[in-house]
Design an enzyme around this catalytic site. Structure first.
Site, PDB file in Angstrom:
ATOM      1  N   SER A   1      34.890  45.664  38.967  1.00  0.00           N
ATOM      2  CA  SER A   1      34.038  45.715  39.861  1.00  0.00           C
ATOM      3  C   SER A   1      33.368  46.418  40.693  1.00  0.00           C
ATOM      4  O   SER A   1      32.388  46.899  41.387  1.00  0.00           O
ATOM      5  CB  SER A   1      33.603  44.229  40.414  1.00  0.00           C
ATOM      6  OG  SER A   1      34.159  43.731  41.579  1.00  0.00           O
TER       7      SER A   1
ATOM      8  N   THR B   1      36.257  40.563  42.209  1.00  0.00           N
ATOM      9  CA  THR B   1      35.978  40.271  43.842  1.00  0.00           C
ATOM     10  C   THR B   1      35.243  41.694  45.177  1.00  0.00           C
ATOM     11  O   THR B   1      34.741  41.423  45.457  1.00  0.00           O
ATOM     12  CB  THR B   1      36.692  39.813  44.533  1.00  0.00           C
ATOM     13  OG1 THR B   1      38.401  40.745  44.410  1.00  0.00           O
ATOM     14  CG2 THR B   1      37.378  38.616  43.481  1.00  0.00           C
ATOM     15  N   ASP B   2      35.606  42.768  44.020  1.00  0.00           N
ATOM     16  CA  ASP B   2      35.593  43.621  45.081  1.00  0.00           C
ATOM     17  C   ASP B   2      33.567  44.105  46.019  1.00  0.00           C
ATOM     18  O   ASP B   2      33.205  44.530  46.559  1.00  0.00           O
ATOM     19  CB  ASP B   2      35.596  45.035  44.380  1.00  0.00           C
ATOM     20  CG  ASP B   2      37.228  45.498  44.554  1.00  0.00           C
ATOM     21  OD1 ASP B   2      37.529  44.637  44.972  1.00  0.00           O
ATOM     22  OD2 ASP B   2      38.104  46.091  43.541  1.00  0.00           O
TER      23      ASP B   2
ATOM     24  N   THR C   1      39.442  41.193  37.652  1.00  0.00           N
ATOM     25  CA  THR C   1      40.319  40.978  37.984  1.00  0.00           C
ATOM     26  C   THR C   1      41.021  39.511  37.132  1.00  0.00           C
ATOM     27  O   THR C   1      41.247  39.581  36.414  1.00  0.00           O
ATOM     28  CB  THR C   1      40.723  40.958  39.368  1.00  0.00           C
ATOM     29  OG1 THR C   1      40.768  42.367  39.673  1.00  0.00           O
ATOM     30  CG2 THR C   1      42.454  40.210  39.318  1.00  0.00           C
TER      31      THR C   1
HETATM   32  N1  ASP Z   1      38.554  45.353  41.140  1.00  0.00           N
HETATM   33  C1  ASP Z   1      38.708  43.902  40.458  1.00  0.00           C
HETATM   34  C2  ASP Z   1      37.378  43.771  40.707  1.00  0.00           C
HETATM   35  O1  ASP Z   1      36.926  43.989  41.497  1.00  0.00           O
HETATM   36  C3  ASP Z   1      39.151  43.347  41.855  1.00  0.00           C
HETATM   37  C4  ASP Z   1      38.998  41.985  41.649  1.00  0.00           C
HETATM   38  O2  ASP Z   1      38.064  41.073  40.909  1.00  0.00           O
HETATM   39  O3  ASP Z   1      39.386  41.399  42.283  1.00  0.00           O
HETATM   40  O4  ASP Z   1      36.656  44.269  39.753  1.00  0.00           O
END
Ligand code: ASP
Length: 315
Positions: free
Chosen positions: A60, A93-94, A14
């Site tokens: 991610s 973050t995932d 993100t």
């Molecule tokens: N779906 C995103 C990822 O993990 C969520 C994020 O980055 O907050 O790439």
């Protein structure tokens, strides 16, 4: 500001995401911007000794073992350079906690390896990525810093202790009971604990290509659980299993019985908790092997590495 070069390696997430509207925090496309664009969006980094490279463009949730191996190899090549003070990885973050744990167990990091991310896309009002990236670069340039770390929301985590405990809050991470390593206060690190140090996993000496990694899957215990998933995974040739148990690693009897069948078929099983905090304490008589303080996703990585090491010892 910096004594050496900080290399910023982008992998997506993100933090590199863009949306059609600045108030859209959900329907955005992750992993659109490259490392250069991420650094360019942080004015205090202008003119600093920074190198950028874009290793992957992944949401991610799609992180994979082949990308981990490529990342680890790039980091090792960067860390060995005397002119590099530290490395920053931008990530989603995932699965940040999984990449952090994998690197913690397999990469010698006598210099800081700092992962960072964002909960809001780069186009958002109040995007959190630029400040997180600035904190990460400052941490990576810190004299004496070492180990796999995470800079997020003004807090510095030990990578191996990180867990994502909330789906969409601006600070979704917890450091668990041990607490954060420190905070970034007015651009400088205030540190409360020692830098992380842990022996590398024995498998780190020679990791095989990703298509030869043993398949290890996670099964969650829950009310009304049946053993069919465990049996199906064993029939499909899984090499190891982690059961994300309830509470302190308790397991529905149907899954427990299937897990025993799996063990008899030569498939090792680890018992973790589906709770994000606390891990598994103690072992009642007859219980499956405990994953201890590891979360289920960490236990999965640890069992993959255990199986790689065992395969090598047998070869
Ligand atoms: N779906 C995103 C990822 O993990 C969520 C994020 O980055 O907050 O790439």
């Amino acid at each position: 500001m910096q004594s050496g070069i900080v290399a910023v390696v982008a992998t997506g997430g993100t933090i590199a995401g863009t949306a059609a509207r600045p108030d859209d925090h959900v329907a955005y496309a992750a992993a659109q911007l490259d490392a250069e664009a991420l650094v360019a969006a942080v004015p205090p980094l202008a003119g600093q000794p920074i190198e950028t490279e874009t290793l992957a463009r992944l949401d991610s949730c799609d992180m994979d073992h082949a990308t981990w191996l490529r990342l680890r190899a790039r980091l090792a090549a960067l860390l060995v350079r005397p002119d590099v003070a530290g490395v920053v990885i931008t990530h989603g973050t995932d699965t940040l906690e999984e990449t952090a744990y994998f690197l913690h167990r397999t990469l010698a990091a006598p210099k800081p390896v700092v992962l960072t991310a964002a909960m809001r896309p780069a186009t958002a009002l109040g995007a959190d990525g630029p400040q997180n990236l600035l904190d990460a670069v400052r941490l990576a340039a810190c004299e004496g810093a070492r180990g796999v770390l995470v800079a997020f929301g003004g807090q510095i985590f030990i990578g191996a202790e990180l867990r994502k405990v909330h789906g969409w809050r601006l600070q979704p991470f917890s450091a668990g009971d041990a607490g954060v390593l420190g905070v970034m206060a007015d651009g400088a690190l205030a540190r409360f604990r020692d830098w992380p140090a842990a022996p590398l996993h024995a498998a780190a000496a020679a990791l095989p290509p990703a298509d030869r990694w043993p398949a290890v899957e996670i099964v969650t215990s829950h009310a009304g659980a049946r053993g069919v998933l465990v049996d199906a995974l064993v029939a499909a040739g899984v090499r190891g299993l982690v059961v994300a148990g309830t509470g302190n690693g308790s397991v529905h009897h149907a899954i427990g019985e299937a897990a025993r069948r799996a063990e008899r078929a030569g498939v090792p099983v680890r018992r973790a908790s589906r709770c994000q905090l606390g891990g598994v304490v103690g072992a009642p008589p007859g219980a499956l092997v405990s994953a201890g303080t590891l979360t289920a996703v960490q236990a999965r990585i640890e069992l993959v590495l255990d199986l790689i090491a065992a395969d090598r010892a047998r070869a």
